[in-house]
Design a protein around this motif. Structure first.
Motif, PDB file in Angstrom:
ATOM      1  N   GLY A  92     -21.001  -3.552  -5.262  1.00  0.00           N
ATOM      2  CA  GLY A  92     -21.042  -4.874  -5.963  1.00  0.00           C
ATOM      3  C   GLY A  92     -22.069  -5.764  -5.322  1.00  0.00           C
ATOM      4  N   ALA A  93     -21.984  -5.685  -3.968  1.00  0.00           N
ATOM      5  CA  ALA A  93     -22.672  -6.481  -2.944  1.00  0.00           C
ATOM      6  C   ALA A  93     -24.303  -6.154  -3.460  1.00  0.00           C
ATOM      7  N   ASN A  94     -24.786  -4.857  -3.673  1.00  0.00           N
ATOM      8  CA  ASN A  94     -26.217  -4.603  -4.005  1.00  0.00           C
ATOM      9  C   ASN A  94     -26.484  -5.187  -5.198  1.00  0.00           C
ATOM     10  N   ALA A 150     -24.907  -7.839  -6.796  1.00  0.00           N
ATOM     11  CA  ALA A 150     -25.266  -9.234  -6.855  1.00  0.00           C
ATOM     12  C   ALA A 150     -26.578  -9.663  -5.959  1.00  0.00           C
ATOM     13  N   LEU A 151     -27.112  -8.669  -5.173  1.00  0.00           N
ATOM     14  CA  LEU A 151     -28.269  -9.054  -4.683  1.00  0.00           C
ATOM     15  C   LEU A 151     -29.147  -8.933  -5.319  1.00  0.00           C
ATOM     16  N   ASN A 152     -29.353  -7.769  -6.285  1.00  0.00           N
ATOM     17  CA  ASN A 152     -30.382  -7.802  -6.975  1.00  0.00           C
ATOM     18  C   ASN A 152     -30.600  -8.647  -8.387  1.00  0.00           C
ATOM     19  N   GLY A 153     -29.239  -9.359  -8.598  1.00  0.00           N
ATOM     20  CA  GLY A 153     -29.402 -10.338  -9.664  1.00  0.00           C
ATOM     21  C   GLY A 153     -29.960 -11.744  -8.775  1.00  0.00           C
ATOM     22  N   GLY A 186     -21.433  -9.111  -9.666  1.00  0.00           N
ATOM     23  CA  GLY A 186     -21.486  -8.078  -8.275  1.00  0.00           C
ATOM     24  C   GLY A 186     -20.700  -8.564  -7.321  1.00  0.00           C
ATOM     25  N   LEU A 187     -20.582 -10.243  -7.114  1.00  0.00           N
ATOM     26  CA  LEU A 187     -19.595 -10.892  -6.231  1.00  0.00           C
ATOM     27  C   LEU A 187     -18.196 -10.353  -6.409  1.00  0.00           C
ATOM     28  N   LEU A 188     -17.736 -10.554  -7.599  1.00  0.00           N
ATOM     29  CA  LEU A 188     -16.391 -10.200  -8.142  1.00  0.00           C
ATOM     30  C   LEU A 188     -15.938  -8.751  -7.626  1.00  0.00           C
ATOM     31  N   LEU A 189     -17.029  -7.786  -7.937  1.00  0.00           N
ATOM     32  CA  LEU A 189     -16.802  -6.304  -7.401  1.00  0.00           C
ATOM     33  C   LEU A 189     -16.709  -6.127  -5.810  1.00  0.00           C
ATOM     34  N   MET A 192     -20.443  -7.958 -16.776  1.00  0.00           N
ATOM     35  CA  MET A 192     -19.904  -6.438 -16.829  1.00  0.00           C
ATOM     36  C   MET A 192     -20.806  -5.571 -16.498  1.00  0.00           C
ATOM     37  N   ASN A 193     -22.208  -5.794 -16.198  1.00  0.00           N
ATOM     38  CA  ASN A 193     -22.959  -4.728 -16.041  1.00  0.00           C
ATOM     39  C   ASN A 193     -22.901  -4.316 -14.523  1.00  0.00           C
ATOM     40  N   PRO A 194     -22.658  -5.070 -13.520  1.00  0.00           N
ATOM     41  CA  PRO A 194     -22.390  -4.568 -11.995  1.00  0.00           C
ATOM     42  C   PRO A 194     -21.217  -4.049 -12.039  1.00  0.00           C
ATOM     43  N   LEU A 195     -19.954  -4.332 -12.751  1.00  0.00           N
ATOM     44  CA  LEU A 195     -18.669  -3.788 -12.978  1.00  0.00           C
ATOM     45  C   LEU A 195     -18.830  -2.500 -13.703  1.00  0.00           C
TER      46      LEU A 195
END
Length: 431
Positions: free
Chosen positions: A146-148, A150-153, A280-283, A331-334
């Motif tokens: 999830g952190a990865n 969010a970082l990419n985003g 990503g942050l949520l995950l 929903m994409n990172p999730l």
């Protein structure tokens, strides 16, 4: 050999965080380079064919060479593979800096640099993914994923405006030189931190074309012999095939259907980016459901809902479509985060380089194929038809993933697809 628990150091954060932070800097530098080179090619040629060719050059190593890179990653020391890959990318940038500073750069120089940078990425990405599973405890893999995400985003959102600001104030060779510094920051922790290595029974064999080709075939057989994983990879490739044309069609959807302009397009694209960071942050904070496949499949259905909303929005409903893009972005990172965490926790360590590069090759190959098929379909049936079709298929695949036993039991499976009975730990060593 069964792989159920990862033997990770108790001080894993002290090992992983410096390496991860170094990669953050490297990704930022790469984002700046990408923006600067695309802008230079746009100003110099104004040709869509040139930009398309540059994209193709950067795609080729990912599609055709990744499986061989994965086989080598599984044989070589992964820490030094990452050092060499980052160093290769930095050397390509050094060459561009010299050429731009001396005024001798030609378009083919940029193509060569893009190819070399993509080749370095073909080695670095699987090495990092395969190393993460041996550095991070299994219960935290989804959070790291999830952190990865969010970082990419964040980099996708922040690198273009930062690149534009730098290009407006600095010569392009100085902007490119930033990537050399960030590559150094990525390499530095790798020189001092040992990364766990899987122990292979055939590690004594010399690396030859014959052994590499045997490893590539072995990786393919490994995936095909595990029905749940094989089906999951085919589903991931299909999602890429369905959704990549939608991104390319977005400017036409905004201008033709919603009668919008550049500002409306920017808002639509930023909705997805902001959603990806939020997801990503949520995950990263939540970690997802205990069964990773449930999180991934439900979120895939969520992507489908978002794409359907975007495609179904009437001409007066621009903000309805915007909300659909936001939902898809969240929903994409999730979807992807738990999927990669599942692969990292289930695929045997000595096979992960090959499996991850197979995933990458399939995903990258689907992008041009999706465009080739999606473009005539959109012209024949209308732009919105592709969004409705893609969203509906994502809903269907998510439902299949939740109901078909060989997929919904992946959290409980061992290599080959058998349900886990007892836990065992892999043998690992440090370099």
């Amino acid at each position: 050999m069964q792989i159920l628990e990862q033997k990770t150091p108790s001080h894993w954060l002290r090992i992983f965080i410096p390496i991860w932070v170094g990669q953050v800097f490297s990704l930022l530098g790469s984002g700046l380079v990408h923006f600067a080179l695309v802008w230079w090619m746009t100003e110099k040629t104004g040709s869509a064919a040139v930009l398309a060719s540059a994209s193709l050059v950067g795609l080729l190593p990912q599609v055709f060479l990744s499986p061989f890179a994965g086989a080598l990653v599984d044989r070589w020391n992964r820490r030094w593979v990452m050092v060499a890959a980052d160093g290769l990318v930095a050397l390509a940038t050094v060459g561009l800096v010299v050429l731009f500073a001396s005024g001798q750069v030609q378009l083919w120089h940029v193509y060569v640099a893009l190819f070399i940078r993509s080749l370095g990425g073909a080695f670095h990405w699987p090495a990092m993914q395969a190393s993460t599973s041996l550095m991070v405890p299994q219960q935290h893999l989804a959070r790291i994923a999830g952190a990865n995400q969010a970082l990419n985003g964040l980099i996708n959102i922040g690198a273009p405006p930062l690149g534009a600001l730098l290009i407006a104030t600095l010569p392009i060779f100085q902007v490119l030189a930033i990537d050399i510094v960030t590559a150094g920051l990525a390499i530095l922790p790798l020189l001092f931190i040992a990364i766990p290595q899987p122990v292979r029974q055939d590690a004594h064999l010399a690396v030859t074309p014959k052994t590499v080709w045997a490893d590539v075939r072995g990786g393919f057989r490994y995936v095909v012999s595990w029905p749940g994983i094989f089906t999951l990879l085919l589903m991931a490739a299909m999602v890429n095939f369905l959704l990549s044309p939608g991104s390319a069609f977005m400017p036409l959807l905004v201008t033709r259907h919603f009668n919008g302009g550049a500002l409306q397009l920017a808002w639509m694209q930023s909705a997805w980016g902001v959603g990806a960071v939020a997801g990503g942050l949520l995950l990263s904070a939540w970690g997802g459901f205990r069964r990773k496949i449930i999180t991934s499949m439900l979120s895939l259905m969520g992507i489908g809902v978002g794409v359907l909303i975007t495609g179904a929005a009437p001409a007066w409903g621009y903000w309805i479509a915007w909300s659909g893009m936001l939902i898809s972005g969240i929903m994409n990172p999730l979807t992807n985060g738990p999927l990669f965490a599942l692969l990292q926790s289930k695929i045997e360590p000595h096979m992960q380089g090959r499996v991850f590069t197979l995933v990458n090759s399939l995903a990258q190959a689907m992008m041009p194929l999706g465009m080739m098929i999606g473009a005539p379909v959109a012209e024949l049936l209308g732009l919105r038809a592709w969004y409705l079709f893609g969203g509906g298929m994502c809903l269907l695949m998510g439902f299949i993933g939740l109901t078909v036993r060989m997929i919904n039991t992946l959290d409980d499976q061992q290599p080959g697809g058998k349900i886990i009975v007892a836990a065992a730990e892999p043998s690992i060593a440090t370099d």
